[in-house]
Write a protein that holds these residues in place. Sequence first.
Motif, PDB file in Angstrom:
ATOM      1  N   PRO A   2      32.420  41.700  45.178  1.00 46.77           N
ATOM      2  CA  PRO A   2      31.339  40.743  45.441  1.00 46.77           C
ATOM      3  C   PRO A   2      31.153  39.708  44.336  1.00 46.77           C
ATOM      4  O   PRO A   2      30.745  38.572  44.611  1.00 46.77           O
ATOM      5  N   TYR A  58      33.595  38.497  42.414  1.00 45.84           N
ATOM      6  CA  TYR A  58      34.646  37.509  42.647  1.00 45.84           C
ATOM      7  C   TYR A  58      34.186  36.502  43.701  1.00 45.84           C
ATOM      8  O   TYR A  58      34.368  35.293  43.549  1.00 45.84           O
ATOM      9  N   LYS A  59      33.592  37.014  44.762  1.00 46.26           N
ATOM     10  CA  LYS A  59      33.168  36.145  45.862  1.00 46.26           C
ATOM     11  C   LYS A  59      32.159  35.114  45.400  1.00 46.26           C
ATOM     12  O   LYS A  59      32.214  33.939  45.786  1.00 46.26           O
ATOM     13  N   ARG A  60      31.212  35.519  44.571  1.00 47.04           N
ATOM     14  CA  ARG A  60      30.208  34.579  44.046  1.00 47.04           C
ATOM     15  C   ARG A  60      30.872  33.421  43.322  1.00 47.04           C
ATOM     16  O   ARG A  60      30.515  32.255  43.538  1.00 47.04           O
ATOM     17  N   THR A  65      34.194  32.484  43.319  1.00 48.26           N
ATOM     18  CA  THR A  65      35.130  31.683  44.112  1.00 48.26           C
ATOM     19  C   THR A  65      34.386  30.776  45.080  1.00 48.26           C
ATOM     20  O   THR A  65      34.825  29.647  45.346  1.00 48.26           O
ATOM     21  N   ASN A  66      33.248  31.210  45.610  1.00 51.35           N
ATOM     22  CA  ASN A  66      32.431  30.322  46.435  1.00 51.35           C
ATOM     23  C   ASN A  66      31.941  29.135  45.618  1.00 51.35           C
ATOM     24  O   ASN A  66      31.901  27.989  46.111  1.00 51.35           O
ATOM     25  N   GLU A 102      40.267  38.969  50.091  1.00 53.03           N
ATOM     26  CA  GLU A 102      39.012  38.994  50.843  1.00 53.03           C
ATOM     27  C   GLU A 102      37.892  38.271  50.105  1.00 53.03           C
ATOM     28  O   GLU A 102      36.924  37.809  50.734  1.00 53.03           O
ATOM     29  N   ASN A 103      38.018  38.142  48.803  1.00 54.92           N
ATOM     30  CA  ASN A 103      36.951  37.549  47.993  1.00 54.92           C
ATOM     31  C   ASN A 103      37.359  36.232  47.330  1.00 54.92           C
ATOM     32  O   ASN A 103      36.776  35.828  46.333  1.00 54.92           O
ATOM     33  N   GLY A 104      38.369  35.578  47.910  1.00 59.70           N
ATOM     34  CA  GLY A 104      38.631  34.190  47.548  1.00 59.70           C
ATOM     35  C   GLY A 104      39.739  33.923  46.570  1.00 59.70           C
ATOM     36  O   GLY A 104      40.033  32.759  46.273  1.00 59.70           O
TER      37      GLY A 104
END
Length: 384
Positions: free
Chosen positions: A257, A259-261, A263-264, A291-293
Amino acid sequence: MKNRERVEAILHYQSYDQLPVVHFGFWNETLQKWLAEGHINEEEAGTYYEGCLSLNQKLGFDFNWFSTFFYHSTLNPLFERKVIDAMPDGSKKVMNACGVVELEKPGTGSIPMEIEHTLTDRVSWEEHYLPRLQFFADRIQKSVVMNPDSGTFQVFSENGVNILRDESRSQHYGLYCGSLIGDIRNWLGVVGLSYLQVDDEDLFHEMVQTVADLDYRYTEEILKSGAKFDFAHFWEDICFKNGPLVSPAVFEEVIGPHYKRITNLVRRYGIDIISVDCDGCIDSLIPTWLENGVNTMFPIEVGTWNASIAPWREQYGRELRGVGGMNKTVFSKDRKAVDEEIERLKPLVDLGGYIPCPDHRLPPDAEWDNVRYYCDRMHEAFRQ
């Protein structure tokens, strides 16, 4: 086309005129050998990591793939290096910058043995580490920017940011976005990290959250400055030759999660090539990254398990890109070995979204003439 345009085209499966020939730096011992052989001068021999422009030109490399802006994202201040104990054989117990006591042996260049760690529990975390992981603008303002075209260095807060606002540059340049668990592993050690996840799960989550928040804050501040980057990059080194040093399930649940923050965030600023540097056999962590960018794997270690982008591409499709996977051991052999390696790389390059690069820095057994021959032949073999 400029090299920057070539990289952009290759990693987006577009047409290009010439595959860039890239490296990832050199061992200091390699450059000292080449200096003694008369191939390079003293100034060039001092650029073991980035490789100065004149050294690249002499060998035939287009640039160091790892042209990246680093801010001071980890402990600040670092622990002071100090000798804890000196032994009769010349070995030393030394406190390193991460607060880890290591055994340094004379005449060896490998990773030292870890003896003990400052970070062992919540008390040591809150006393020695948490205060060193706070945001302050000087971390960015005192960082140094390398002009990717000229090789000169400037302070980010002065003229450096203007260099990165100028999108006419010919070389690609990335933004380092931090390490979400690799630095924590450095502080705790592999054994300490393994036990912490069970003995104090709350503290483990707090460490990851603290590091991730800091990385996010700095990444955001740098992007808000108007600096422009061609890719974003993470570092982990959380695997070894048989797989990850952390459970893939834990990596997915706890690290993914964050990573997702980030990469977004970088995608909101137009950066869609996002890479991670993780040594070792990374196969079981790739799904979490994708999955997380994170869409570009670097390096792709040929190693003892013969890593290659081909099976990854077959499994995950064109969303997965890669840089690396060139078997640098051929530099210690002969031109025939170099030619055979280039032939091996051709079908991988044909897959698209892939740029060969020697994994890690070139070691002392690399022969100057073989490296030059490789660069010449790569330019010939991959001209469109």
